[in-house]
Design an enzyme around this catalytic site. Structure first.
Site, mmCIF file in Angstrom:
data_model
loop_
_atom_site.group_PDB
_atom_site.id
_atom_site.type_symbol
_atom_site.label_atom_id
_atom_site.label_comp_id
_atom_site.label_asym_id
_atom_site.label_seq_id
_atom_site.Cartn_x
_atom_site.Cartn_y
_atom_site.Cartn_z
ATOM 1 N N LYS A 17 -26.455 -14.325 2.116
ATOM 2 C CA LYS A 17 -27.616 -15.693 2.240
ATOM 3 C C LYS A 17 -27.135 -16.579 3.401
ATOM 4 O O LYS A 17 -28.177 -16.899 4.221
ATOM 5 C CB LYS A 17 -27.993 -16.311 0.932
ATOM 6 C CG LYS A 17 -28.420 -15.731 -0.150
ATOM 7 C CD LYS A 17 -29.112 -16.583 -1.313
ATOM 8 C CE LYS A 17 -27.813 -17.606 -1.974
ATOM 9 N NZ LYS A 17 -26.897 -16.506 -2.408
ATOM 10 N N ARG A 92 -31.915 -22.941 -7.815
ATOM 11 C CA ARG A 92 -30.845 -21.900 -8.807
ATOM 12 C C ARG A 92 -31.226 -21.601 -10.082
ATOM 13 O O ARG A 92 -30.612 -20.990 -10.815
ATOM 14 C CB ARG A 92 -29.451 -22.830 -8.456
ATOM 15 C CG ARG A 92 -28.091 -22.143 -8.558
ATOM 16 C CD ARG A 92 -27.988 -21.030 -7.466
ATOM 17 N NE ARG A 92 -26.437 -20.623 -7.356
ATOM 18 C CZ ARG A 92 -25.869 -21.058 -6.281
ATOM 19 N NH1 ARG A 92 -26.215 -21.465 -5.139
ATOM 20 N NH2 ARG A 92 -24.797 -20.530 -6.370
ATOM 21 N N ARG A 131 -13.763 -12.036 0.691
ATOM 22 C CA ARG A 131 -14.101 -13.071 1.276
ATOM 23 C C ARG A 131 -13.219 -14.400 1.133
ATOM 24 O O ARG A 131 -13.127 -15.022 2.146
ATOM 25 C CB ARG A 131 -15.723 -13.386 0.712
ATOM 26 C CG ARG A 131 -16.240 -14.591 1.708
ATOM 27 C CD ARG A 131 -17.687 -14.624 0.973
ATOM 28 N NE ARG A 131 -17.929 -15.424 -0.358
ATOM 29 C CZ ARG A 131 -19.100 -15.819 -0.824
ATOM 30 N NH1 ARG A 131 -20.121 -15.689 -0.099
ATOM 31 N NH2 ARG A 131 -19.135 -16.495 -1.977
ATOM 32 N N ARG A 133 -12.943 -16.911 -0.415
ATOM 33 C CA ARG A 133 -13.349 -18.457 -0.727
ATOM 34 C C ARG A 133 -12.486 -19.076 -2.277
ATOM 35 O O ARG A 133 -12.181 -18.042 -2.947
ATOM 36 C CB ARG A 133 -14.585 -18.670 -0.937
ATOM 37 C CG ARG A 133 -15.162 -19.963 -0.258
ATOM 38 C CD ARG A 133 -16.899 -19.942 -0.199
ATOM 39 N NE ARG A 133 -17.128 -19.893 -1.778
ATOM 40 C CZ ARG A 133 -18.476 -19.686 -1.833
ATOM 41 N NH1 ARG A 133 -19.340 -19.457 -0.784
ATOM 42 N NH2 ARG A 133 -19.089 -19.876 -3.253
ATOM 43 N N ARG A 144 -19.949 -16.089 -11.966
ATOM 44 C CA ARG A 144 -21.098 -16.483 -11.202
ATOM 45 C C ARG A 144 -22.194 -15.316 -11.244
ATOM 46 O O ARG A 144 -23.470 -15.765 -11.107
ATOM 47 C CB ARG A 144 -20.624 -16.614 -9.729
ATOM 48 C CG ARG A 144 -19.628 -17.782 -9.612
ATOM 49 C CD ARG A 144 -19.672 -18.759 -8.250
ATOM 50 N NE ARG A 144 -19.857 -17.788 -7.170
ATOM 51 C CZ ARG A 144 -18.705 -17.555 -6.214
ATOM 52 N NH1 ARG A 144 -17.708 -17.491 -6.623
ATOM 53 N NH2 ARG A 144 -19.056 -16.865 -5.166
HETATM 54 P P1 AMP Z 1 -22.869 -21.291 -3.206
HETATM 55 O O1 AMP Z 1 -22.033 -21.558 -1.835
HETATM 56 O O2 AMP Z 1 -24.236 -21.132 -2.919
HETATM 57 O O3 AMP Z 1 -22.249 -19.835 -3.656
HETATM 58 O O4 AMP Z 1 -22.387 -22.363 -4.224
HETATM 59 C C1 AMP Z 1 -20.944 -22.457 -4.882
HETATM 60 C C2 AMP Z 1 -21.305 -23.095 -6.090
HETATM 61 O O5 AMP Z 1 -21.692 -24.300 -5.924
HETATM 62 C C3 AMP Z 1 -21.795 -22.414 -7.354
HETATM 63 O O6 AMP Z 1 -21.247 -21.384 -7.888
HETATM 64 C C4 AMP Z 1 -22.341 -23.593 -8.324
HETATM 65 O O7 AMP Z 1 -21.351 -24.146 -8.937
HETATM 66 C C5 AMP Z 1 -22.556 -24.717 -7.115
HETATM 67 N N1 AMP Z 1 -24.179 -24.866 -6.711
HETATM 68 C C6 AMP Z 1 -24.428 -24.443 -5.346
HETATM 69 N N2 AMP Z 1 -25.782 -24.633 -5.406
HETATM 70 C C7 AMP Z 1 -26.063 -25.187 -6.599
HETATM 71 C C8 AMP Z 1 -27.334 -25.700 -7.036
HETATM 72 N N3 AMP Z 1 -28.582 -25.459 -6.695
HETATM 73 N N4 AMP Z 1 -27.250 -25.986 -8.563
HETATM 74 C C9 AMP Z 1 -26.219 -26.137 -9.089
HETATM 75 N N5 AMP Z 1 -24.897 -25.693 -8.783
HETATM 76 C C10 AMP Z 1 -24.953 -25.318 -7.233
#
Ligand code: AMP
Length: 187
Positions: A17, A92, A131, A133, A144
């Site tokens: 994404k 989310r 990846r 991270r 996740r």
């Molecule tokens: P991402 O980079 O989108 O994979 O997000 C990394 C982490 O950030 C996720 O595993 C959540 O802990 C947190 N996170 C990101 N976006 C959201 C959201 N919209 N609501 C809640 N937690 C979020």
């Protein structure tokens, strides 16, 4: 594809994404708004938000809605978001999706549609492990994906029921996925 495009990118962690949203946003000259990126920056800057969010992000849990909703409201109100945006990582869960509907009404904006980038769990685990991270270790990845299936996958049906969903197969070379996404935007 042009300014004025407003898109929501859905899909499991590791679906690509972020990468794809970045390419399309640059093409359309609109901001790519990633809540994950905003949170990682806040954590590294040790802001109040970052300090509150860190434990959840490290464990692969969603950060509580009350922290995210203010953040997205403030971000969408910024001048650069007036003419379009791509949301990546938000909404989310279904309550965030409902909140976004209300917020967009308030801002007199409307979202074109949500795009679901589909990739199977097996492929995702391999990609995420590669990846590197900080939150990409085996146990956090498993959590996740669980959180995705429990809380985020219902958001797909939310937009489908509003006739506002398109799906793209994300298990292909990156350039092919980009082309398929661009085709989605013009059709
Ligand atoms: P991402 O980079 O989108 O994979 O997000 C990394 C982490 O950030 C996720 O595993 C959540 O802990 C947190 N996170 C990101 N976006 C959201 C959201 N919209 N609501 C809640 N937690 C979020």
């Amino acid at each position: 594809m042009a300014q004025g495009t407003r898109l929501i990118f859905l899909g499991p962690p590791g679906a690509g994404k972020g990468t794809q949203a970045q390419v399309l946003a640059a093409d359309c000259k609109i901001p790519h708004i990633s809540t994950g990126e905003i949170l990682r920056q806040a954590i590294s800057d040790k802001t109040v938000l970052g300090i509150k969010a860190k434990g959840f992000v490290d464990k692969g849990e969603l950060v509580p809605d009350n922290l995210i909703l203010d953040l997205i409201r403030e971000r969408l109100k910024q001048a650069d978001a007036a003419d379009g945006w791509i949301l990546d990582g938000f909404p989310r869960n279904v309550s965030q999706a409902e909140f976004l509907g209300v917020l967009l009404n308030e801002l007199e904006q409307s979202c074109d549609f949500a795009i679901n980038l589909e990739v199977s769990d097996d492929v995702l685990i391999d990609r995420l492990l590669g990846r590197g991270r900080k939150d990409d270790n085996r146990s956090t990845i498993a959590r996740r994906l669980e959180v995705y299936h429990e809380q985020t996958a219902p958001v797909i049906h939310f937009y489908e029921s509003q006739d506002a969903l398109k799906s793209v197969d994300g298990d292909r070379p990156m350039d092919e996925v980009t082309e398929a996404l661009k085709a989605c935007l013009v059709n």
